[in-house]
Motif scaffolding. Structure first.
Motif, mmCIF file in Angstrom:
data_model
loop_
_atom_site.group_PDB
_atom_site.id
_atom_site.type_symbol
_atom_site.label_atom_id
_atom_site.label_comp_id
_atom_site.label_asym_id
_atom_site.label_seq_id
_atom_site.Cartn_x
_atom_site.Cartn_y
_atom_site.Cartn_z
ATOM 1 N N THR A 130 42.414 16.737 -15.491
ATOM 2 C CA THR A 130 42.952 17.973 -14.905
ATOM 3 C C THR A 130 44.273 18.392 -15.537
ATOM 4 O O THR A 130 44.729 19.509 -15.307
ATOM 5 C CB THR A 130 43.193 17.812 -13.387
ATOM 6 O OG1 THR A 130 44.206 16.822 -13.177
ATOM 7 C CG2 THR A 130 41.915 17.458 -12.647
ATOM 8 N N GLY A 131 44.907 17.483 -16.278
ATOM 9 C CA GLY A 131 46.224 17.773 -16.832
ATOM 10 C C GLY A 131 47.350 17.499 -15.864
ATOM 11 O O GLY A 131 48.515 17.731 -16.166
ATOM 12 N N ALA A 132 46.999 16.989 -14.679
ATOM 13 C CA ALA A 132 48.001 16.671 -13.666
ATOM 14 C C ALA A 132 48.442 15.221 -13.789
ATOM 15 O O ALA A 132 47.710 14.370 -14.290
ATOM 16 C CB ALA A 132 47.429 16.898 -12.268
ATOM 17 N N THR A 133 49.650 14.959 -13.302
ATOM 18 C CA THR A 133 50.139 13.599 -13.164
ATOM 19 C C THR A 133 49.950 13.211 -11.712
ATOM 20 O O THR A 133 50.479 13.870 -10.807
ATOM 21 C CB THR A 133 51.632 13.516 -13.533
ATOM 22 O OG1 THR A 133 51.792 13.938 -14.889
ATOM 23 C CG2 THR A 133 52.172 12.109 -13.346
ATOM 24 N N LEU A 134 49.183 12.166 -11.471
ATOM 25 C CA LEU A 134 48.941 11.676 -10.127
ATOM 26 C C LEU A 134 49.952 10.584 -9.822
ATOM 27 O O LEU A 134 49.962 9.545 -10.465
ATOM 28 C CB LEU A 134 47.518 11.141 -9.995
ATOM 29 C CG LEU A 134 47.120 10.620 -8.620
ATOM 30 C CD1 LEU A 134 47.089 11.756 -7.599
ATOM 31 C CD2 LEU A 134 45.755 9.942 -8.692
ATOM 32 N N GLN A 135 50.821 10.856 -8.875
ATOM 33 C CA GLN A 135 51.821 9.877 -8.476
ATOM 34 C C GLN A 135 51.212 8.943 -7.439
ATOM 35 O O GLN A 135 50.291 9.335 -6.707
ATOM 36 C CB GLN A 135 53.023 10.608 -7.880
ATOM 37 C CG GLN A 135 54.325 9.850 -7.988
ATOM 38 C CD GLN A 135 55.489 10.735 -7.595
ATOM 39 O OE1 GLN A 135 55.614 11.124 -6.450
ATOM 40 N NE2 GLN A 135 56.346 11.039 -8.550
#
Length: 180
Positions: free
Chosen positions: A153-158
């Motif tokens: 998704t191009g997101a950073t999952l914290q």
């Protein structure tokens, strides 16, 4: 599935509250959540109080039943058929850097609408901070599902947190420099 006494969501939660906050890292934040029993809503409001982030309660088509017994069967059916409920009020995410994504844990996993979120939202360069409410499940039970959903998704999952108590919320937000 763990839920407590059910409450109906109010229509006023369908819009973004205009109390945005620029965190110490100068990022605009959004709290996007769903609550059936009111527990996740309480957690989301506490997070908003501590961060000043915008707040949106998600709505879906089809809607979730408010009765505990009907909700359990409905949620299990969605898992069984790999359903993707439509989020009917997903806001424009372009102005947000960090999205705190709140949900109840059902059947030791995120509800199926979390899949819908990751599949339909434009998340490139966003940081997603999941938080869950559950009587017995830790966020670690949802983490493998979340990692799979976030992939590509191009997101950073914290690493997220279980938001059942104010102390836990406060500690997480301070540790990750998300509090005001």
């Amino acid at each position: 599935m763990q839920t407590s006494k059910s409450t109906q969501a109010t229509g006023s939660s369908d819009t973004v509250k205009k109390t945005s906050h620029q965190s110490t890292t100068n990022h605009k934040m959004l709290i996007l959540y769903y609550s059936n029993s009111g527990t996740t809503k309480t957690a989301a409001k506490e997070i908003q109080k501590q961060t000043g982030a915008d707040l949106v309660e998600m709505t879906f088509n089809p809607t979730y039943p408010t009765s505990y017994n009907k909700l359990g069967a409905f949620a299990q059916h969605q898992i069984d058929v790999n359903a993707r409920p439509k989020i009917t009020n997903l806001p424009d995410l372009t102005k947000y850097d960090t999205i705190l994504l709140g949900f109840p844990t059902w059947f030791h996993r995120p509800p199926m609408f979390i899949n819908s979120f990751f599949e339909t939202a434009k998340l490139t360069n966003k940081t997603i901070v999941p938080f869950t409410t559950s009587a017995s499940s830790e966020i670690s039970e949802s983490t493998p599902y979340l990692k799979k959903m976030a992939k590509g998704t191009g997101a950073t999952l914290q690493t997220g947190f279980r938001a059942n108590e104010t102390g836990t919320i406060t500690a997480y937000l301070k540790k990750h420099q998300l509090a005001k």
